[in-house]
Design a protein around this motif. Sequence first.
Motif, mmCIF file in Angstrom:
data_model
loop_
_atom_site.group_PDB
_atom_site.id
_atom_site.type_symbol
_atom_site.label_atom_id
_atom_site.label_comp_id
_atom_site.label_asym_id
_atom_site.label_seq_id
_atom_site.Cartn_x
_atom_site.Cartn_y
_atom_site.Cartn_z
ATOM 1 N N PHE A 5 30.281 49.796 35.402
ATOM 2 C CA PHE A 5 30.991 48.882 35.860
ATOM 3 C C PHE A 5 31.739 49.123 37.089
ATOM 4 N N THR A 6 31.840 50.445 37.471
ATOM 5 C CA THR A 6 32.767 51.095 38.343
ATOM 6 C C THR A 6 32.546 50.333 39.831
ATOM 7 N N PRO A 7 31.392 50.203 40.489
ATOM 8 C CA PRO A 7 31.336 49.557 41.577
ATOM 9 C C PRO A 7 31.653 48.203 41.606
ATOM 10 N N ALA A 8 31.495 47.465 40.511
ATOM 11 C CA ALA A 8 31.731 45.874 40.509
ATOM 12 C C ALA A 8 33.335 45.962 40.239
ATOM 13 N N VAL A 9 33.913 46.825 39.588
ATOM 14 C CA VAL A 9 35.374 46.602 39.322
ATOM 15 C C VAL A 9 36.244 46.826 40.813
ATOM 16 N N GLY A 10 35.478 48.001 41.372
ATOM 17 C CA GLY A 10 36.011 48.423 42.822
ATOM 18 C C GLY A 10 35.889 47.160 43.730
ATOM 19 N N LEU A 11 34.770 46.720 43.692
ATOM 20 C CA LEU A 11 34.591 45.648 44.691
ATOM 21 C C LEU A 11 35.548 44.269 44.287
ATOM 22 N N VAL A 12 35.453 43.665 42.923
ATOM 23 C CA VAL A 12 36.120 42.816 42.533
ATOM 24 C C VAL A 12 37.731 43.195 42.954
ATOM 25 N N PHE A 13 38.308 44.007 42.381
ATOM 26 C CA PHE A 13 39.692 44.414 43.023
ATOM 27 C C PHE A 13 40.041 44.526 44.476
ATOM 28 N N PHE A 14 39.091 45.117 45.279
ATOM 29 C CA PHE A 14 39.233 45.002 46.477
ATOM 30 C C PHE A 14 38.974 43.682 47.393
ATOM 31 N N VAL A 15 38.404 42.676 46.740
ATOM 32 C CA VAL A 15 38.470 41.382 47.506
ATOM 33 C C VAL A 15 39.638 40.651 47.153
ATOM 34 N N LEU A 16 40.132 40.983 45.783
ATOM 35 C CA LEU A 16 41.413 40.411 45.288
ATOM 36 C C LEU A 16 42.400 41.013 46.332
ATOM 37 N N SER A 17 42.524 42.131 46.470
ATOM 38 C CA SER A 17 43.506 42.488 47.133
ATOM 39 C C SER A 17 43.451 42.066 48.723
ATOM 40 N N VAL A 18 42.213 42.094 49.300
ATOM 41 C CA VAL A 18 42.445 41.306 50.708
ATOM 42 C C VAL A 18 42.692 40.170 50.797
ATOM 43 N N MET A 19 42.437 39.493 49.674
ATOM 44 C CA MET A 19 43.043 37.923 49.619
ATOM 45 C C MET A 19 44.482 37.937 49.724
ATOM 46 N N ILE A 63 27.109 58.228 44.973
ATOM 47 C CA ILE A 63 27.973 57.755 46.205
ATOM 48 C C ILE A 63 28.548 56.181 45.730
ATOM 49 N N LEU A 64 27.702 55.534 45.021
ATOM 50 C CA LEU A 64 27.880 54.276 44.633
ATOM 51 C C LEU A 64 29.399 54.358 43.677
ATOM 52 N N PHE A 65 29.427 55.392 42.724
ATOM 53 C CA PHE A 65 30.355 55.666 41.873
ATOM 54 C C PHE A 65 31.715 55.973 42.657
ATOM 55 N N VAL A 66 31.636 56.734 43.535
ATOM 56 C CA VAL A 66 32.667 57.354 44.481
ATOM 57 C C VAL A 66 33.218 56.204 45.201
#
Lengths: 263, 261
Positions: B233-247, B148-151
């Motif tokens: 790294f998958t969840p971290a990459v997802g989260l970091v990129f998402f925060v960046l894109s929202v910014m 679930i986390l990776f998805v």
Amino acid sequence: MSKYLEMIRIRFLMMLAYRTNYYTGILIYSINIGAYYFLWTAIYGEKENIQGLSAGQMVTYVAISWMARAFYFNNIDREIAMEIKEGKVAVELIRPYHYLGMKTMQALGEGIFRLFFFSLPGMVIVHFIFPLKLPADLHAWSFFAVAILFSFIINTEINLLTGILAFFFYNNDGLMRAKRVIVDLFSGLLLPISFYPIWAQEIMKYLPFQGISYIPSMIFTEGFPGTDIYHAILFQAFWALLLVVPIQILWVLAKRQMIIQGG
Amino acid sequence: MFYISIFFQYIAQYMKTRMEYRTDMLVEILSDLMFQAVNLVFILVVFSHTNALGGWQRDEIIFIYGFFLVPYALFSSFFNIWDFNERYIIRGEMDRILTRPIHSLFQVLLERMELESLFGAITGVLIMSYAAARLNLSFHWYDLFIFILFVLGGTLVYGSIFVALASIGFWSDAKTSIMPMMYNIGNYGRYPVNIYNRFIRFILTWILPFAFVGVYPASYFLGKTDWYFYAFFTPAVGLVFFVLSVMIWNKGVKRYRGAGN
């Protein structure tokens, strides 16, 4: 005749006005060719050839089949379905030309435009990036020219067929999408027909789709041994003629079936 | 809280409208299924001529493809913003969004959601199960949570790239074809990255991290220990990129001036 030539010209000029859209198109196709380039290189690995095609030929096959697609591809099925749904087809029918002929000419205008502004520059660009093997003798080039003309005809005929079906179904979106998948898969765009299992090849022999992409691409990569090239062209010519029959029948039925709402 | 209740209200509304046009929905689901089948056919046919692809077996590649379909289905359902520029900026719909007291991106995403695409996740799970059975993979109880986390990580990777691209619309409202281009680049993530050259591999890992949607996370379930580093790294990459894109989105919204006439 001159009015149809005029149709080609107008469509060509119309496309010319929006030519910037095509630069990104070339990029998109190059990205796709790149993906398949790496895939096929990995698939070949140590192998000299698969089903008679060498790795170098395969890369050329992928490049030419995408770039040729830019020429024969068109959306006239979608346009026809739209005009039927919106009722515009009623006006089209009273104009002094054959509706389907006019659509075909527009598609040809579009195709010629993309041949010069998409396929040719695209091929040059791709040639610089990937190790392509262009045919050496003029023979292959001239056969290729004939073959892509037929692939345009066959593809357009299939599009006309799916477009006309909008007369009979309230919504033929699903049908048009299914057609797209079938053409991508069975035309040889994604995989050369000779790679499929024998039973699938046997079935495809009786379908027109390989005339769209497989035959011109194989001619370009010089992958047909001996006289197969003549059979291939004959195969295309046969289907180009045969497909006229269902189009005519459906067209007659469609005109009878048509109900125009309002006026 | 408030956002969650809004979310379910949007879904309820969506169901009501779609249930009116059931055949359209069925057609859409079926044609999605066909597009997924094409890629599967490609893999199957290719592996009738070779045994391995860059060191990966047939069923491993099929597993990766199955995994890829799950985050991709979530992405297609909830990040359907490829025509954001045309729909919201050129037509000025963004004005309506901005008058409401909910985050603008949240509203846009919910308005445009396409829940039919979720069926792709079922296809993905079926394909994965088929491959897993043939590979005799064994799973732990906690693998479900990692899955679930990776998805979610993979979905965010896809989502954030498209949110960032949609935000370009705030700066330039000219029509671009970057979106369709990105869909094509995304397809690179369906196959093992080691078949690409170093440059493309770098891009797929750190710049446009599509590899985190397919190969990397899937390699954990395939027991490919060399790739575990990337997999986790998958969840971290997802989260970091998402925060960046929202910014980027938030910055863009401030620049929005309306279409006006």
